[in-house]
Motif scaffolding. Structure first.
Motif, short mmCIF file in Angstrom:
data_model
loop_
_atom_site.label_atom_id
_atom_site.label_comp_id
_atom_site.label_asym_id
_atom_site.label_seq_id
_atom_site.Cartn_x
_atom_site.Cartn_y
_atom_site.Cartn_z
N PHE A 1 30.73 26.47 13.86
CA PHE A 1 29.66 26.53 12.87
C PHE A 1 30.09 25.90 11.55
O PHE A 1 29.26 25.36 10.81
N ILE B 1 25.46 28.52 18.98
CA ILE B 1 25.62 28.48 17.53
C ILE B 1 25.06 27.17 16.97
O ILE B 1 24.28 27.17 16.01
N VAL C 1 19.77 33.30 21.27
CA VAL C 1 20.04 33.97 19.99
C VAL C 1 18.76 34.64 19.48
O VAL C 1 18.79 35.79 19.03
N ILE D 1 18.13 37.74 21.57
CA ILE D 1 19.03 38.84 21.26
C ILE D 1 18.53 39.61 20.04
O ILE D 1 18.52 40.83 20.02
N ARG E 1 15.92 41.81 21.20
CA ARG E 1 16.28 42.63 22.37
C ARG E 1 15.38 42.33 23.56
O ARG E 1 14.90 43.24 24.22
N ILE F 1 28.53 36.73 22.92
CA ILE F 1 27.26 36.73 22.19
C ILE F 1 26.30 37.73 22.82
O ILE F 1 25.67 38.55 22.14
N GLY G 1 25.18 41.11 21.10
CA GLY G 1 23.74 41.22 20.86
C GLY G 1 23.17 42.49 21.45
O GLY G 1 22.36 43.17 20.83
N GLY H 1 24.28 45.61 19.68
CA GLY H 1 23.56 45.79 18.43
C GLY H 1 24.31 45.39 17.18
O GLY H 1 24.03 45.90 16.11
N GLY I 1 32.20 33.66 14.12
CA GLY I 1 31.03 33.06 14.75
C GLY I 1 29.96 34.10 15.05
O GLY I 1 28.77 33.87 14.81
N PHE J 1 28.37 35.08 11.93
CA PHE J 1 27.51 33.99 11.48
C PHE J 1 26.14 34.08 12.15
O PHE J 1 25.10 33.84 11.53
N LEU J 2 26.14 34.46 13.43
CA LEU J 2 24.87 34.59 14.16
C LEU J 2 24.15 35.89 13.82
O LEU J 2 23.07 36.15 14.33
N GLY J 3 24.78 36.73 12.96
CA GLY J 3 24.16 38.00 12.62
C GLY J 3 24.47 39.08 13.65
O GLY J 3 23.79 40.09 13.71
N LEU J 4 25.50 38.86 14.49
CA LEU J 4 25.83 39.81 15.54
C LEU J 4 27.15 40.53 15.25
O LEU J 4 27.66 41.25 16.08
#
Lengths: 311, 269
Positions: A148, A249, A264, A267, A270, B122, B126, B129, B207, B210-213
């Motif tokens: 990223f 990513i 993504v 996720i 959900r 991921i 995910g 949570g 990473g 970064f993805l919010g996970l």
């Protein structure tokens, strides 16, 4: 020999895929947060009876193994369920997004081969001199850069600094996303190419060919290059895994509408069927790419198959 | 005489110790409070006072990057430690006592290895949570099998070596043989693999954030800092580049150390 090798690999693939489906299903099943709860919290109101009915209609009230068996059976018939959020068939959505991701991957793989092969050979031919050191530094930097960060750096350089974005956009190819992925992969493969090339150069057949008066370029291009390609392909097959993970990513950053971005997004909502389908498809692609690379290596260098079926 | 490999290993060790110290003692090193907002100073470019500039809330980025190291580096170390110890133990036992259970465990490791690791991480992060702890679990889940494979393949050929038979005949228990005779021989390659893993895990954790996970804002964490400033790339690029530099330097130091360790162990072994 080669046929036995292919059969062996296919059998291995089936076992792995079976395990993968089980694992990804078990994983989804053990999570504490309930989709139905999430669904109704998103909509703002939760009525116990309505929630139970929804749960029953989604089949979430049955035992684990029954749900798994039912799910596997439907997957084998091409039904991966419907998205909890959009209600559309997951398979259709995945197949819609798949070409974009494949395009990205193929472009990234091509860029990697086109960069890693010449750079690795350059480093080997200039062993311990300037180019070798330069390539070593590039490979070190590329390995230490997370996907990223590379992506954002490229975006900054190309779009903000050099104002080349509209130019790249016009090509309609995912140039920057593919470049991001291929920088990391090239960094990984260069050293391998260099090592194999050096190893190959020291073998007696190269000496013999040169002593017999074959031109250096013929020896390098016809014999040495061929034996470097096989391990490079195998390495690319293995790193296809990080490529797929990186794609999630990179696609999210560059808003490239592929499977990674779909996953993504799913996720965050959900959307279990989409996540499950994503994991399985990625596994299929990964194992498939590896199989393809192994077969290509075996085709380029039949000794690979002999070694493989002995194991 | 000190070999050049040993000297390189020592200098890399110094770098790692410096990195760890700066992560531990960031409270005394930061020029500003990394969480103190001052909207009057928002989005200042780097200058003599704010070395890396300030973010959209006027927080000093240099301080935030320094503060972010602790969480990332120590959670990465915890992840690698958990994965390597668990994976190695399973592998040692599988190699020492082959049988149905061992085969099953090794097949399970194969299935985990067949998943592209970041894809799986991921998905797991995910599903669990998000949050630092869950991201850590996700990465432990994808990292353990390689230690199992490595430990198992080291132990398997050793099982019938004369010195193991001798230890067994002189009345050593299985535990004693495993931990006193076999483990010392397997520990070198396992430690090198773990060291190589630290840099990768740092990048993976960042990473996920970064993805919010992973780690969520407002905690000073490099991945989530970069993700939060993504849309400022054009107007205030330093807000993205500063945390990126933090990740890059840390991963680079870890890799230098791991490479040096590998060469050093190769030479000794």
């Amino acid at each position: 020999m080669v046929r036995r090798y292919i059969l062996q690999r296919l059998l291995h693939l089936l076992v792995i895929l079976f395990g993968a489906t089980f694992l990804s299903f078990a994983l989804m099943h053990t999570v504490s947060t309930d989709t139905v709860d999430v669904l109704y919290t998103l909509n703002g109101n939760a009525n116990a009876a309505v929630a139970a009915a929804k749960r029953a209609s989604l089949g979430l009230d049955r035992t684990f193994l029954v749900q798994y068996g039912d799910w596997l059976w439907r997957i084998l018939h091409g039904d991966m369920g419907n998205s909890f959020v959009s209600g559309e068939p997951v398979l259709t959505t995945i197949l819609q997004k798949l070409p974009a991701t494949m395009e990205l991957m193929v472009l990234a793989l091509l860029m990697t081969i086109l960069a890693a092969l010449p750079l690795g050979i350059l480093a080997a031919l200039h062993r311990d001199r300037f180019w070798d050191q330069a390539v070593r530094i590039f490979s070190f930097l590329g390995n230490a850069m997370p996907d990223f960060f590379t992506a954002l750096l490229l975006l900054y350089l190309f779009a903000v600094h050099w104002h080349l974005f509209s130019f790249l956009d016009a090509s309609r190819l995912p140039v920057l996303p593919a470049l991001t992925l291929s920088i990391a992969m090239t960094a990984k493969s260069i050293r391998q190419v260099r090592a194999v090339f050096l190893d190959e150069l020291s073998k007696t057949y190269v000496q013999a060919a040169l002593v017999r008066g074959l031109p250096v370029n013929t020896v390098l291009l016809h014999y040495v290059l061929r034996s470097v390609l096989a391990p490079l392909l195998a390495l690319l097959g293995v790193s296809a895994g990080s490529l797929l993970g990186g794609a999630a990513i990179v696609e999210s950053i560059f808003l490239w509408d592929g499977i990674g971005k779909l996953a993504v997004d799913a996720i965050l909502l959900r959307d279990y069927p989409v996540i499950q389908a994503y994991v399985i498809w990625m596994c299929v692609i990964y194992v498939g790419v590896n199989l393809l690379m192994d077969l290509l290596s075996a085709f380029l260098d039949p000794r690979v198959a002999e070694r493989g079926s002995d194991q | 005489m000190i070999s050049s490999r040993k000297r390189r290993f020592q200098s890399c060790l110094v770098l790692v110790v410096l990195l760890l110290l700066s992560c531990l003692c960031w409270q005394w090193l930061v020029p500003f409070d990394p969480y103190a907002q001052d909207l009057g100073k928002a989005l200042r470019p780097p200058d003599g006072v704010h070395l890396f500039g300030t973010d959209r809330y006027g927080r000093d980025l240099f301080s935030r990057v320094l503060a972010g190291g602790q969480l990332t580096v120590f959670s990465a170390l915890a992840v690698v430690l958990t994965a390597s110890v668990t994976g190695s133990l399973i592998g040692l036992i599988c190699g020492y006592r082959p049988g149905k259970t061992a085969t099953l465990l090794l097949r399970l490791a194969d299935v985990f290895l067949a998943f592209p690791s970041m894809v799986f991480a991921i998905a797991v992060a995910g599903i669990l949570g998000g949050g630092t702890f869950n991201a850590g679990i996700a990465i432990v889940l994808v990292a353990w099998p390689k230690y199992t494979r490595l430990a198992c393949s080291t132990v398997l050929p050793l099982r019938h070596e004369p010195f193991i038979e001798a230890a067994r005949m002189s009345g050593c228990t299985d535990g004693q043989i495993l931990f006193q005779q076999i483990l010392p021989l397997a520990v070198g390659p396992l430690a090198v693999t773990a060291a190589l893993d630290v840099g990768t895990v740092i990048a993976e954790l960042a990473g996920l954030s970064f993805l919010g996970l992973g780690t969520a804002p407002p905690a000073a964490e490099w991945g989530s800092m970069m993700s939060g400033s993504r849309n400022l790339l054009q107007s205030a690029p330093w807000t993205v580049l500063a945390p990126g530099l933090g990740i890059f330097l840390t991963v680079a130091v870890c890799q230098l150390f791991a490479d040096a360790l590998r060469d050093y162990v190769d030479e000794k072994g």
